[in-house]
Design an enzyme around this catalytic site. Structure first.
Site, PDB file in Angstrom:
ATOM      1  N   ARG A 179       0.807  -1.190   0.034  1.00 11.34           N
ATOM      2  CA  ARG A 179      -0.033  -0.048   0.087  1.00 11.34           C
ATOM      3  C   ARG A 179       0.797   1.380   0.043  1.00 11.34           C
ATOM      4  NH1 ARG A 179      -4.889   1.884   3.930  1.00 11.34           N
ATOM      5  NH2 ARG A 179      -3.569   1.293   5.466  1.00 11.34           N
ATOM      6  N   ASP A 180       2.057   1.161   0.114  1.00 11.68           N
ATOM      7  CA  ASP A 180       3.042   2.377  -0.020  1.00 11.68           C
ATOM      8  C   ASP A 180       4.398   2.126  -0.575  1.00 11.68           C
ATOM      9  OD1 ASP A 180       3.219   5.104   0.742  1.00 11.68           O
ATOM     10  OD2 ASP A 180       4.166   4.840   2.531  1.00 11.68           O
ATOM     11  N   LEU A 181       4.269   1.547  -1.844  1.00 11.79           N
ATOM     12  CA  LEU A 181       5.457   1.306  -2.314  1.00 11.79           C
ATOM     13  C   LEU A 181       6.109   2.543  -3.209  1.00 11.79           C
ATOM     14  CD1 LEU A 181       7.030  -1.503  -3.020  1.00 11.79           C
ATOM     15  CD2 LEU A 181       5.878  -1.566  -5.124  1.00 11.79           C
ATOM     16  N   ASN A 185      11.115   3.592   0.211  1.00 12.45           N
ATOM     17  CA  ASN A 185      10.499   2.262   0.817  1.00 12.45           C
ATOM     18  C   ASN A 185      11.245   1.004   0.102  1.00 12.45           C
ATOM     19  OD1 ASN A 185       9.373   3.211   2.999  1.00 12.45           O
ATOM     20  ND2 ASN A 185       7.038   3.138   1.973  1.00 12.45           N
TER      21      ASN A 185
END
Length: 743
Positions: A179-181, A185
């Site tokens: 959900r937060d690529l 990250n």
């Protein structure tokens, strides 16, 4: 929160909490809105780790911090950061994970220029829909058209994005969504060029109802899929869209959609990106097509992570850990009926009472799958809260902490009218035991009590917990499911015992499940006082191996294709009713292996031979003799440093080949006797003699050596004289014991 050694600075030793004796903090390597990451040395495993500290006790941040570990710690893959432990010291919370020595993807490529929202702020849906001034978030211009991509750069891109896709494939095989690529990250290890996905703080379980409690915009807008910008429930395809943005950016040096926040989101939702080949010369056709396919507006039109691995090429030739998604659940009709009967025993009207049901089973027989399947059968008006005790957690009231988190998720989804009357008196006292409860308005509004009387505060919190359970049970029925209680704590058992004993105890069903070899664990021993008092009605369910018909049904479902009666009978017989082994053999049949060539020993042999050499040595050391061993002894037998042993154990446990026997000492053993037998058959005679010699040497140095085990190990080491000596001592010891018993 991202971390990278590229921005490391020295860490002041005064910042190190005094109680963190196991970890030697070296330097701070990353700071975000909610967490601070430090490089640290783990004295126990003798390896460098990353220690992530929650910088403020915000209840929402604490929930995400815990969910990052609980939702993703079981994932073991070289392209996903490994999460090792979750613990708290006072009000401070820590997460231990792999330390990746290298820069983030943006720094490594030197061309990614997209905004990263590194301050941890999260735009709201109101901002995106024009109800508030748009946030400025502009991308830089692409590289000049006509600048070629060199063959070396393209080879690097293929390798790194192939690894990235492999990590996502493993993540998605376990039903998880990142959900937060985004670039920060994703780290690239300097020494090995290994690409590692980090920071699962916003991660989700695919298809879970819990997504409803996370409604709203979460993530970084520059990399969000269209459905994510609308706050809709997500599938794994959202991560693939982000992968497409990253690939587009790596090829062109620009984001597919720029401008301020509102313009960027409008592009993701409605506009087609410019073809990357129109921006930069030399974009290979396959990468161009893959990039545009990943950026498809409809989730169903995007390729899967597995197909991306196939298109980009396998990351390397190193055997990867197997994905172990949950097998299908079939059968267990009698156990399901027993759980139904336990719930019915709660009664109705004035006769309602608490019921305690214990479920035990040997490892691998499917107790966890049973609980999940039964929970799905419950009527919608019954509130079922689920929690699991994790061996690698050390937090207050560990047995109930995950269950309280589940309660918070339900509370946030439920209509306010349904929850308005549920907050107990003295809710603030209960929130001192479980700070995450302050996510709920009713608890946040309750004043925090003074801390000058710890015992009095504990008593008030226990009373509030009992009242809370009573309110939940009265609303429509309440079931509490606690799994893996062999890792539970006595404080959690004390809280439950207090809540369910005495007059007026809340009428609910409490189901506690644990391994059959751990019925004397601290949690159940403390809960035993409750059983002895006969406060709740007591039920017990012991799972046995699957019967022939149920095992055959599981084999057919897992194979996903018709099996002949002969093949199914052979498969079921070979698996011995163990669901894990049934699924292993059925998946081999699905892979196209001829049924008459299938055997459990053959399947296990292939799995073990595919392990890296050092991991196999650790497994051989654990299997030796069939008795549980500490990690330190395993390292001595395998002749490997503690760090290598630790890495091997994570993989072996992830592949369900090894388990920890009990909490005290965390003794290790093969997950099943048949695994141990297959491992032993694969050890060369010369290597086996060396293992036995090292085991005998270790045992001989102990204060009270097992003389029978010493005789056995010296005999297997090819030392008959030493074996005879210890056999004599064993005989003398046995004779003395017999004489004492007769006297």
């Amino acid at each position: 929160m991202p971390y990278s050694t590229s921005t490391a600075r020295d860490l002041d030793s005064a910042d190190a909490p005094a109680l963190l004796d196991r970890y030697v903090l070296r330097r701070e390597v990353g700071v975000g809105a909610f967490g601070r990451v430090s490089e640290a040395f783990d004295r126990e495993t003798q390896r460098t780790v990353a220690l992530k500290a929650l910088v403020r006790l915000d209840p929402t941040a604490l929930h995400r911090f815990k969910q990052e570990f609980r939702g993703f710690a079981d994932l073991i893959h070289p392209n996903l950061v490994g999460l090792h432990a979750l613990f708290s010291v006072g009000d401070a919370w820590y997460l231990v994970m792999d330390f990746v020595d290298g820069p983030d993807l943006a720094t490594a490529l030197g061309t990614l220029t997209g905004p990263d929202a590194a301050d941890g702020s999260e735009p709201t849906l109101a901002t995106l829909d024009g109800d508030a001034p748009p946030t400025t978030m502009r991308a830089t211009a692409p590289r000049a058209a006509g600048t070629p991509l060199t063959p070396a750069r393209l080879a690097t891109l293929r390798g790194w994005f192939g690894q990235l896709a492999a990590g996502l494939a493993a993540l998605h095989a376990h039903g998880r969504i990142h959900r937060d690529l985004k670039p920060s990250n994703i780290l690239v290890e300097r020494a090995t060029d290994r690409v590692v996905v980090v920071d699962f703080g916003l991660g989700l379980v695919a298809g879970a109802d819990a997504q409803a409690a996370e409604a709203g915009l979460r993530g970084t807008p520059a990399y969000m899929a269209p459905e994510q910008t609308r706050g809709e429930p997500l599938t794994t395809a959202a991560d693939l869209y982000a992968l497409g943005v990253l690939l587009y950016e790596a090829l062109t040096g620009a984001l597919p959609f720029g401008g301020d926040l509102a313009e960027m989101v409008e592009g993701h939702r409605h506009l087609a990106p410019r073809d990357p080949g129109d921006l930069v010369a030399g974009v290979p056709d396959d990468l161009r097509r893959l990039c545009l396919a990943l950026l498809a507006k409809a989730p169903a039109d995007r390729p899967t992570a597995e197909s991306c691995v196939g298109l980009l090429g396998a990351p390397d030739e190193t055997p990867l850990p197997r994905a172990n998604p949950e097998p299908p659940f079939v059968g267990r009709a009698s156990a399901l009926a027993a759980l139904d009967a336990a719930r019915a025993a709660v009664g109705s009207g004035a006769d309602r009472r608490p019921v305690l049901c214990r479920v035990d089973a040997p490892s691998g027989l499917g107790k966890s799958a049973l609980l999940r399947a039964w929970a799905r059968r419950l009527p919608p008006e019954v509130l079922c809260l689920q929690g699991r005790c994790n061996e690698a957690e050390s937090v207050p009231f560990k047995a109930l902490d995950a269950l309280v988190d589940d309660l918070c998720q339900w509370w946030l989804r439920a209509p306010p009218a349904e929850t308005a009357r549920l907050a107990p008196p003295d809710a603030g006292a209960l929130a001192t035991l479980f700070p995450v409860l302050r996510r709920l308005p009713a608890f946040a509004a309750s004043p925090a009590p003074p801390l000058d009387d710890p015992q009095g505060l504990r008593r008030r919190a226990f009373t509030a917990f009992r009242a809370l359970l009573g309110g939940l049970a009265a609303a429509g029925g309440l079931v509490l499911l606690l799994d893996d209680v062999q890792w539970g704590d006595t404080d959690g058992a004390a809280l439950l015992a207090d809540a369910l004993s005495g007059e007026g105890a809340p009428p609910l069903l409490l189901v506690v499940a644990g391994r059959s070899d751990a019925l004397d664990c601290p949690f159940l021993s403390r809960l035993g006082a409750l059983e002895a008092a006969s406060a709740p009605a007591l039920r017990s369910i012991s799972l046995a191996p699957l019967e022939g018909d149920e095992a055959g049904e599981l084999a057919s479902v897992a194979a996903a294709e018709p099996l002949t009666a002969e093949s199914r009978e052979r498969l079921v017989r070979d698996a011995g009713g163990n669901p894990f082994f049934v699924v292993e053999l059925a998946r081999q049949a699905r892979a196209g292996r001829a049924p008459h060539l299938l055997s459990l020993e053959g399947v296990l042999t292939e799995r073990i031979e595919a392990l890296p050499a050092r991991t196999r040595r650790v497994l051989e050391a654990i299997a030796l003799g069939g008795w549980p061993k500490s990690a330190a002894l395993v390292g001595a037998l395998a002749e490997l440093p503690a760090g290598d042993v630790h890495e091997a154990l994570r993989r072996l446990r992830g592949e369900r080949l090894v388990r920890a026997r009990r909490e005290a000492g965390h003794e290790l053993e093969c997950a099943h006797d048949r695994i141990r037998a297959v491992v032993g058959q694969g050890v060369r005679a010369e290597d086996a003699r060396g293992l036995h010699r090292r085991a005998a040497t270790h045992l001989a140095s102990s204060r009270a050596p097992d003389v029978e085990a010493l005789a056995h190990h010296w005999r297997e080491a090819g030392e008959p004289a030493l074996a005879a000596r210890w056999s004599e001592q064993a005989a003398e010891h046995a004779a003395g014991t017999l004489a004492f018993e007769r006297a």
